[in-house]
Structure formats: C-alpha cells, structure tokens
Write an enzyme that holds these catalytic residues in place. Structure first.
Site, PDB file in Angstrom:
ATOM      1  N   LYS A   1      52.463   1.763   8.165  1.00 49.11           N
ATOM      2  CA  LYS A   1      53.359   0.608   8.080  1.00 49.11           C
ATOM      3  C   LYS A   1      54.584   0.925   7.212  1.00 49.11           C
ATOM      4  CE  LYS A   1      50.255  -1.130  10.698  1.00 49.11           C
ATOM      5  NZ  LYS A   1      49.060  -1.845  10.282  1.00 49.11           N
TER       6      LYS A   1
ATOM      7  N   ARG B   1      41.336  22.200   5.739  1.00 47.78           N
ATOM      8  CA  ARG B   1      40.776  20.857   5.625  1.00 47.78           C
ATOM      9  C   ARG B   1      40.969  20.266   4.227  1.00 47.78           C
ATOM     10  NH1 ARG B   1      35.646  21.532   6.465  1.00 47.78           N
ATOM     11  NH2 ARG B   1      35.856  22.343   8.566  1.00 47.78           N
TER      12      ARG B   1
ATOM     13  N   TYR C   1      41.785  -7.742   8.060  1.00 51.56           N
ATOM     14  CA  TYR C   1      42.299  -7.070   9.268  1.00 51.56           C
ATOM     15  C   TYR C   1      41.153  -6.944  10.288  1.00 51.56           C
ATOM     16  CZ  TYR C   1      44.490  -3.053  11.729  1.00 51.56           C
ATOM     17  OH  TYR C   1      45.031  -2.185  12.642  1.00 51.56           O
TER      18      TYR C   1
ATOM     19  N   ASP D   1      42.576  -3.734   0.821  1.00 53.36           N
ATOM     20  CA  ASP D   1      43.573  -3.293   1.799  1.00 53.36           C
ATOM     21  C   ASP D   1      44.911  -3.802   1.283  1.00 53.36           C
ATOM     22  OD1 ASP D   1      45.334  -3.030   3.926  1.00 53.36           O
ATOM     23  OD2 ASP D   1      43.795  -3.428   5.438  1.00 53.36           O
TER      24      ASP D   1
HETATM   25  C1  LIG Z   1      47.764  -1.665  10.635  1.00 55.06           C
HETATM   26  C2  LIG Z   1      46.840  -2.056   9.547  1.00 55.06           C
HETATM   27  C3  LIG Z   1      45.775  -1.230   9.199  1.00 55.06           C
HETATM   28  C4  LIG Z   1      45.408  -0.001   9.965  1.00 55.06           C
HETATM   29  O1  LIG Z   1      46.338   0.981   9.984  1.00 55.06           O
HETATM   30  P1  LIG Z   1      46.375   2.033  11.208  1.00 55.06           P
HETATM   31  O2  LIG Z   1      47.151   3.150  10.677  1.00 55.06           O
HETATM   32  O3  LIG Z   1      46.981   1.301  12.345  1.00 55.06           O
HETATM   33  O4  LIG Z   1      44.938   2.406  11.502  1.00 55.06           O
HETATM   34  C5  LIG Z   1      44.984  -1.625   8.157  1.00 55.06           C
HETATM   35  N1  LIG Z   1      45.212  -2.777   7.494  1.00 55.06           N
HETATM   36  C6  LIG Z   1      46.213  -3.589   7.802  1.00 55.06           C
HETATM   37  C7  LIG Z   1      46.406  -4.832   7.023  1.00 55.06           C
HETATM   38  C8  LIG Z   1      47.053  -3.277   8.852  1.00 55.06           C
HETATM   39  O5  LIG Z   1      48.027  -4.114   9.204  1.00 55.06           O
END
Ligand SMILES: *Cc1c(COP(=O)(O)O)cnc(C)c1O
Length: 403
Positions: free
Chosen positions: A214, A63, A117, A189
């Site tokens: 992403k 972990r 988001y 974010d």
């Molecule tokens: C896709 C996304 C997330 C979340 O990512 P996941 O891996 O799909 O949980 C968070 N913030 C933004 C701006 C995103 O586009």
C-alpha cells in the site's frame, strides 16, 4: 552519511536517511539490486562460520537476504520505535499469517477484531483452524466484552486500526494493555497509518505489521509485507519466516525502498485531499455517513487525534437509502477513480462494499447506520488534484440521481 537514529529528527528526514548504515549507504543513494541465491565463501572454515550468525547483514544463502533487502528492513526498523528488527514477506497477507504462525500453536485461542481485513479473518477460520488454533471474533469498540473473551488458552490478539472498510477507531493502547495483562501477544495490522502515523509498539502492541503493497510501495507495482517487533518476538518471526521459506526479491525490495523515501509527502497530500473530499461528501443529502476518522465530528475522530500523528487517503462513505444499482451507477460514472482492490497508490480508486455478510459481532444495528443505508463505497485518494476529484464525484452523483 550515517543513519540518524535519534527520535528527535523529523519523520521526513527519517524516511530519507533510513536503512543507509551499511557499506553501500555511505557511497550511493540507493543500494544496488543485489540478485543472489548463492554467496561465495573464501574457504570451508568461513562457510561453517557463516551459518552460525543468522542476522541481517551476514551473507549465508539467498533466503536470508542480501544488501537490498537488509537496507529496507533496517529502514523499517528505524521507523518503528521499540523495534529490534523487521522481517520482510512476499505480501501483506503473508506477513500477517507468518506473524500469527510465529506466536500460535495447536490448542491456542486467537482473538480477532471483527472488522479486521477480510483475508485475515479467513486465515483464522481456515488455515489456523486446520492447524488446531481456535478463534473468537470480538467487537473492538466493546472493551468489556473483549476483556471477557479471554480464556486461559488465549495466546494472541489480532488488532487493526482503523477497522477495514467501516473505519471504526478502537482504543488500541487499552486493548493492547489488556492483552499484555492477560499474557497474550498483541499483533496489529498497521497498514493504514504505518509506523510514521501510529508507532504501534510505542502504543503497547507487540508486533507491528504493514502491507508494504500500500503506502510504502505507493505506486501499485509491488506486493510485500513486513512485521517489526522487539528482540524476542523478532527472533521468533525470523525463525518462522525462514521455516516457511519466505523471501522477497531484491528488485521488489528496491521498489519498496524507493517508495518509502517519498511516502511522507504522499501521505500528507493524500490526507489533505481526502479531508477536503470527506468534507464535501458529508454536506450531501444523498450521503448518510462519512467514515473518515480524520474528519472532525466523524466517528473515531477523538481517538485519531489522541493516538495518531498522521493519516492517509483511505476512507469510506455510506449512501443514504440507495440500492446497489444506484451505487454501481455512481461508481461506473467516475472518470478519475479506478475500480479495483488495493489502495495507497498514487492513483485514486473506488470500491463498493457490503459488510453485513462478513461481520459476526459488529452487526448492522450496532453501526448506528439506518436500515435503508447499507451501500458503502470506499475511496482511496491519490495524488490527483483534489478539485478534479471533487468535480468527478459530483458529476457521478448527478448520474446516480438521474434515475
Ligand atoms: C491490502 C491489505 C493487506 C494485505 O496486503 P497484500 O500485500 O495485498 O497481501 C493487509 N491488511 C490490510 C489492512 C490491507 O488493506
């Protein structure tokens, strides 16, 4: 080879050399995929010693990671100036929620950007509320109202730049600066630009969060998230993630690390193609708005120029006076664009969006869009040839306009 830590080296070099300071980095290009729940100790004394040092690089139990995850975390920390460490999470959303839980407790108030988001908003309205954390949404373009929204119990602000779907650019150094003055932790974010395009901690934020799903993964085959911070907050992120039981697999960490190495050229190419496509779209009569901060003259361009050193292939546009049926005709007629969630992969995607039902402070009249112009489409531009993508969009517009 060792990892050059100097900030004078280029981003591409940093992407290639990052996270290779461990024993493996000197011997192989890629760390081995080290699958392990159990690490063995030579004797009881070392077992007892092992538990005490809770840091990457020290074997304890699966972990707390193993060399593959540590290499990825190290590379991400090196890419975020001001970071002391990085915690990995099983998805981008897990990183956002894990970071919020690390800095909030019952009775606190959280400020959330109204164009954050959507799942981030839902966590504030759902899970965090159930655990006694109140939230207030704010318009990131209205600094005075944001400043007034703080109260004694405001302990954190959730930022995101540009905003989700509608791509508004906020003055993050100003918003993060106000949070600091008021004694609140600012989380951002930073998925759109990543730390290579927006060094968030350097711009005044306290915790920089990225959905590695992403751009860093980059190939639509892995889900992961990360949060980087200075020493004190990194320790809290780490403790909370361990208490939540968050762990990422070494196989996924290896995929993310592989994606990271080529992210520089991918983002450069995507940005260039996105800009060419955004230019073409802004010349069309049936497009009311192109929401692409990298496009000169588009909303947010000045702030993008001032604060960012890069962009990516994700932007949106709004159809002029068309209804949802027309929008679906256009998207369904696309040949090279997939229809689906997510972005940042090598393939182009198109997504219809309507923000009116999900915004509280940034209501329609404030967007400056016409009353008839409500149908949004978000594009994630991949690595196909821009000319082919433009031709595909043009034939799809022709299908939309046939009726
Ligand atoms: C896709 C996304 C997330 C979340 O990512 P996941 O891996 O799909 O949980 C968070 N913030 C933004 C701006 C995103 O586009």
């Amino acid at each position: 080879m060792s990892s050059p830590k100097s900030s004078s080296i280029g981003k591409g070099t940093q992407l290639v050399t990052g996270g290779r300071s461990g024993a493996f980095g000197k011997r192989v290009v890629n760390p081995p995929v080290w699958r392990a729940s159990t690490h063995l100790y030579p004797d009881c004394a070392s077992l007892r010693e092992g538990v005490k040092s809770n840091a990457d690089g020290n074997f304890f139990y699966g972990r707390r990671g193993a060399p593959t995850q540590w290499a990825l975390a190290e590379a991400l920390t090196e890419l975020e100036p001001g970071a002391d460490g990085t915690v990995l999470y099983p998805s981008g959303l897990a990183a956002l929620v894990g970071a919020l839980m690390a800095v909030l407790r019952a009775g606190d108030v959280l400020l959330v950007q109204d164009n954050a988001y959507d799942p981030t908003r839902n966590t504030a309205m759902g899970l965090l509320k159930r655990y006694g954390v109140e939230h207030r949404f704010f318009d990131p373009l209205d600094t005075a109202a944001y400043s007034d929204a703080f109260c004694d119990r405001t302990k954190a602000v959730m930022l995101e730049n540009p905003g989700s779907l509608t791509m508004e650019m906020a003055d993050i150094p100003a918003l993060a600066g106000i949070a600091r003055e008021k004694g609140a932790v600012s989380l951002i974010d930073n998925t759109w630009a990543t730390s290579t395009g927006f060094p968030a901690l350097e711009r005044g934020c306290d915790i920089s969060i990225t959905a590695l799903t992403k751009h860093i993964g980059g190939h639509s085959d892995v889900m992961m998230g990360a949060a980087s911070a200075g020493e004190k907050l990194h320790r809290r992120l780490r403790q909370t993630a361990q208490q939540l039981g968050h762990v990422v697999s070494p196989d996924d960490a290896a995929l993310a690390l592989r994606g990271l190495r080529t992210m520089g050229v991918r983002l450069k190419q995507e940005s260039e193609s996105a800009l060419a496509i955004a230019r073409r779209l802004s010349a069309r009569d049936d497009v009311a708005h192109v929401l692409c901060p990298m496009l000169p003259g588009a909303p947010g361009y000045e702030l993008w120029q001032r604060d960012f050193t890069g962009g990516c292939g994700l932007f949106s546009f709004v159809l002029r006076g068309r209804d949802d049926a027309a929008r679906c005709r256009l998207i369904d007629a696309l040949d090279l664009f997939g229809i689906g969630y997510s972005w940042g992969g090598f393939e182009s995607l198109a997504l219809p969006f309507d923000v009116e039902p999900i915004r509280k402070k940034m209501s329609w009249p404030k967007t400056g869009w016409g009353v008839e112009d409500r149908c949004g489409i978000r594009l994630s531009i991949g690595l196909e040839d821009a000319g082919d993508l433009i031709a595909d969009l043009e034939q799809a517009f022709a299908v939309m306009n046939q009726d």
